[in-house]
Design a protein around this motif. Structure first.
Motif, PDB file in Angstrom:
ATOM      1  N   ARG A  68      -0.253  23.913  14.827  1.00 18.01           N
ATOM      2  CA  ARG A  68       0.635  23.117  15.678  1.00 18.01           C
ATOM      3  C   ARG A  68       1.722  24.059  16.172  1.00 18.01           C
ATOM      4  N   ILE A  69       2.146  23.888  17.424  1.00 13.77           N
ATOM      5  CA  ILE A  69       3.224  24.705  17.986  1.00 13.77           C
ATOM      6  C   ILE A  69       4.542  24.027  17.675  1.00 13.77           C
ATOM      7  N   ASP A  70       5.455  24.767  17.026  1.00 15.06           N
ATOM      8  CA  ASP A  70       6.739  24.167  16.650  1.00 15.06           C
ATOM      9  C   ASP A  70       7.866  24.555  17.620  1.00 15.06           C
ATOM     10  N   GLU A  71       9.048  24.035  17.341  1.00 17.69           N
ATOM     11  CA  GLU A  71      10.215  24.220  18.213  1.00 17.69           C
ATOM     12  C   GLU A  71      10.687  25.668  18.249  1.00 17.69           C
ATOM     13  N   GLU A  72      10.298  26.459  17.279  1.00 18.92           N
ATOM     14  CA  GLU A  72      10.711  27.856  17.216  1.00 18.92           C
ATOM     15  C   GLU A  72       9.637  28.790  17.772  1.00 18.92           C
ATOM     16  N   ASP A  73       8.709  28.223  18.536  1.00 15.89           N
ATOM     17  CA  ASP A  73       7.618  28.979  19.156  1.00 15.89           C
ATOM     18  C   ASP A  73       6.744  29.696  18.128  1.00 15.89           C
ATOM     19  N   GLN A  74       6.520  29.027  17.014  1.00 14.90           N
ATOM     20  CA  GLN A  74       5.615  29.557  16.001  1.00 14.90           C
ATOM     21  C   GLN A  74       4.353  28.707  15.962  1.00 14.90           C
ATOM     22  N   LEU A  75       3.294  29.319  15.489  1.00 13.59           N
ATOM     23  CA  LEU A  75       2.061  28.600  15.205  1.00 13.59           C
ATOM     24  C   LEU A  75       2.128  28.199  13.735  1.00 13.59           C
ATOM     25  N   ILE A  76       2.032  26.904  13.463  1.00 15.38           N
ATOM     26  CA  ILE A  76       2.093  26.404  12.091  1.00 15.38           C
ATOM     27  C   ILE A  76       0.685  25.999  11.681  1.00 15.38           C
ATOM     28  N   LEU A  77       0.109  26.733  10.719  1.00 13.94           N
ATOM     29  CA  LEU A  77      -1.219  26.389  10.209  1.00 13.94           C
ATOM     30  C   LEU A  77      -1.112  25.076   9.454  1.00 13.94           C
ATOM     31  N   SER A  78      -1.844  24.062   9.917  1.00 14.91           N
ATOM     32  CA  SER A  78      -1.771  22.749   9.272  1.00 14.91           C
ATOM     33  C   SER A  78      -3.047  22.407   8.511  1.00 14.91           C
ATOM     34  N   GLU A  79      -4.175  23.011   8.926  1.00 17.38           N
ATOM     35  CA  GLU A  79      -5.440  22.673   8.265  1.00 17.38           C
ATOM     36  C   GLU A  79      -6.444  23.801   8.447  1.00 17.38           C
ATOM     37  N   THR A  80      -7.288  23.984   7.449  1.00 16.16           N
ATOM     38  CA  THR A  80      -8.412  24.912   7.556  1.00 16.16           C
ATOM     39  C   THR A  80      -9.656  24.212   7.004  1.00 16.16           C
ATOM     40  N   ARG A  81     -10.788  24.441   7.674  1.00 18.05           N
ATOM     41  CA  ARG A  81     -12.065  23.820   7.284  1.00 18.05           C
ATOM     42  C   ARG A  81     -13.128  24.902   7.182  1.00 18.05           C
ATOM     43  N   PHE A  82     -13.930  24.829   6.145  1.00 14.82           N
ATOM     44  CA  PHE A  82     -15.011  25.791   5.979  1.00 14.82           C
ATOM     45  C   PHE A  82     -16.091  25.154   5.115  1.00 14.82           C
ATOM     46  N   LYS A  83     -17.308  25.709   5.190  1.00 11.59           N
ATOM     47  CA  LYS A  83     -18.440  25.124   4.475  1.00 11.59           C
ATOM     48  C   LYS A  83     -18.675  25.744   3.104  1.00 11.59           C
ATOM     49  N   SER A  84     -18.215  26.973   2.893  1.00  6.11           N
ATOM     50  CA  SER A  84     -18.447  27.591   1.589  1.00  6.11           C
ATOM     51  C   SER A  84     -17.330  28.571   1.275  1.00  6.11           C
ATOM     52  N   TYR A  85     -17.026  28.683  -0.024  1.00  9.86           N
ATOM     53  CA  TYR A  85     -16.040  29.665  -0.462  1.00  9.86           C
ATOM     54  C   TYR A  85     -16.666  31.045  -0.372  1.00  9.86           C
ATOM     55  N   GLY A  86     -15.891  31.996   0.098  1.00  7.38           N
ATOM     56  CA  GLY A  86     -16.366  33.364   0.208  1.00  7.38           C
ATOM     57  C   GLY A  86     -15.241  34.250   0.698  1.00  7.38           C
ATOM     58  N   ASP A  94      -0.807  25.451  -1.265  1.00  3.72           N
ATOM     59  CA  ASP A  94      -0.115  24.209  -1.611  1.00  3.72           C
ATOM     60  C   ASP A  94      -0.733  23.000  -0.916  1.00  3.72           C
ATOM     61  N   GLY A  95      -1.776  23.204  -0.157  1.00  2.35           N
ATOM     62  CA  GLY A  95      -2.377  22.112   0.593  1.00  2.35           C
ATOM     63  C   GLY A  95      -3.199  21.168  -0.264  1.00  2.35           C
ATOM     64  N   THR A  96      -3.733  20.157   0.402  1.00  5.67           N
ATOM     65  CA  THR A  96      -4.572  19.146  -0.240  1.00  5.67           C
ATOM     66  C   THR A  96      -6.035  19.465   0.060  1.00  5.67           C
ATOM     67  N   LEU A  97      -6.854  19.614  -0.979  1.00  5.67           N
ATOM     68  CA  LEU A  97      -8.262  19.943  -0.815  1.00  5.67           C
ATOM     69  C   LEU A  97      -9.102  18.675  -0.868  1.00  5.67           C
ATOM     70  N   THR A  98      -9.933  18.465   0.174  1.00  2.12           N
ATOM     71  CA  THR A  98     -10.885  17.362   0.201  1.00  2.12           C
ATOM     72  C   THR A  98     -12.228  17.911   0.691  1.00  2.12           C
ATOM     73  N   VAL A  99     -13.284  17.143   0.491  1.00  2.00           N
ATOM     74  CA  VAL A  99     -14.603  17.500   1.002  1.00  2.00           C
ATOM     75  C   VAL A  99     -15.067  16.363   1.897  1.00  2.00           C
ATOM     76  N   GLU A 100     -15.503  16.724   3.106  1.00  2.00           N
ATOM     77  CA  GLU A 100     -15.892  15.720   4.091  1.00  2.00           C
ATOM     78  C   GLU A 100     -16.995  16.277   4.976  1.00  2.00           C
ATOM     79  N   ASP A 101     -18.107  15.581   5.111  1.00  2.00           N
ATOM     80  CA  ASP A 101     -19.227  16.010   5.955  1.00  2.00           C
ATOM     81  C   ASP A 101     -19.663  17.448   5.675  1.00  2.00           C
ATOM     82  N   GLY A 102     -19.649  17.849   4.417  1.00  2.00           N
ATOM     83  CA  GLY A 102     -20.077  19.190   4.043  1.00  2.00           C
ATOM     84  C   GLY A 102     -19.009  20.265   4.211  1.00  2.00           C
ATOM     85  N   PHE A 103     -17.846  19.891   4.713  1.00  2.00           N
ATOM     86  CA  PHE A 103     -16.747  20.849   4.882  1.00  2.00           C
ATOM     87  C   PHE A 103     -15.745  20.701   3.756  1.00  2.00           C
ATOM     88  N   MET A 104     -15.259  21.819   3.262  1.00  2.00           N
ATOM     89  CA  MET A 104     -14.080  21.813   2.400  1.00  2.00           C
ATOM     90  C   MET A 104     -12.885  21.883   3.348  1.00  2.00           C
TER      91      MET A 104
END
Length: 166
Positions: A68-86, A94-104
């Motif tokens: 998300r683009i914030d007021e200070e012109d930074q990119l704020i990572l809000s979410e990451t999705r991937f299918k396998s750890y590697g 510090d985020g919340t981990l869930t599994v949905e449609d094969g994505f972590m």
């Protein structure tokens, strides 16, 4: 001498007022990490969502990061999705981990980036989407290039005069 000083001060004041009140445009700017040569700019606004996706080079599975683009012109990572750890998978977050449609999915992230850097390659099918509307295809940026994505503000009328050429 006194007249020249007054003229110089008046000119400086005019330029300051002009630049202060002239509207600026916010851009998502794609440039070379090495030379800062600008390859592409897309208009964006505060609050816009930017999604970067690619096929992981080792696991050959999709990876998607949302900013998300914030007021200070930074990119704020809000979410990451991937299918396998590697390789490259976040291990301590510090985020919340869930599994949905094969994505972590790791959500509720608030990681600021002044710039997002990557090595751009057509082989991994990079795609960048702004607000699910504007898609920047992999081939819109140079192949085999260390890239930087950054939020910038410019006076559109003046930006072409001051942009560093590669």
């Amino acid at each position: 001498m006194k007249k020249m000083m007054i003229v110089s001060l008046a000119l400086a004041l005019f330029i300051f007022v002009f630049l202060y009140y002239f509207p600026q445009q916010t851009y998502l700017t794609f440039s070379s990490q090495r030379s800062d040569e600008v390859f592409l700019q897309k208009p964006v606004e505060i609050g816009d969502e930017v999604e970067v996706s690619w096929i992981h080079s080792l696991e050959h599975t999709p990876w998607i990061e949302t900013f998300r683009i914030d007021e200070e012109d930074q990119l704020i990572l809000s979410e990451t999705r991937f299918k396998s750890y590697g390789a490259g998978t976040p291990e301590d977050t510090d985020g919340t981990l869930t599994v949905e449609d094969g994505f972590m999915i790791i959500s509720d992230l608030h990681e600021p980036f002044e710039a997002y850097n990557w090595f751009h390659s057509y082989d991994v099918d990079y795609t960048i989407t702004i607000n699910d509307r504007t898609t920047i295809e992999s081939t819109a940026l140079p192949n085999q290039t260390p890239m930087k994505m950054k939020v910038t503000r410019e006076v559109p009328l003046l930006s072409s005069f001051f942009r560093k050429k590669g």
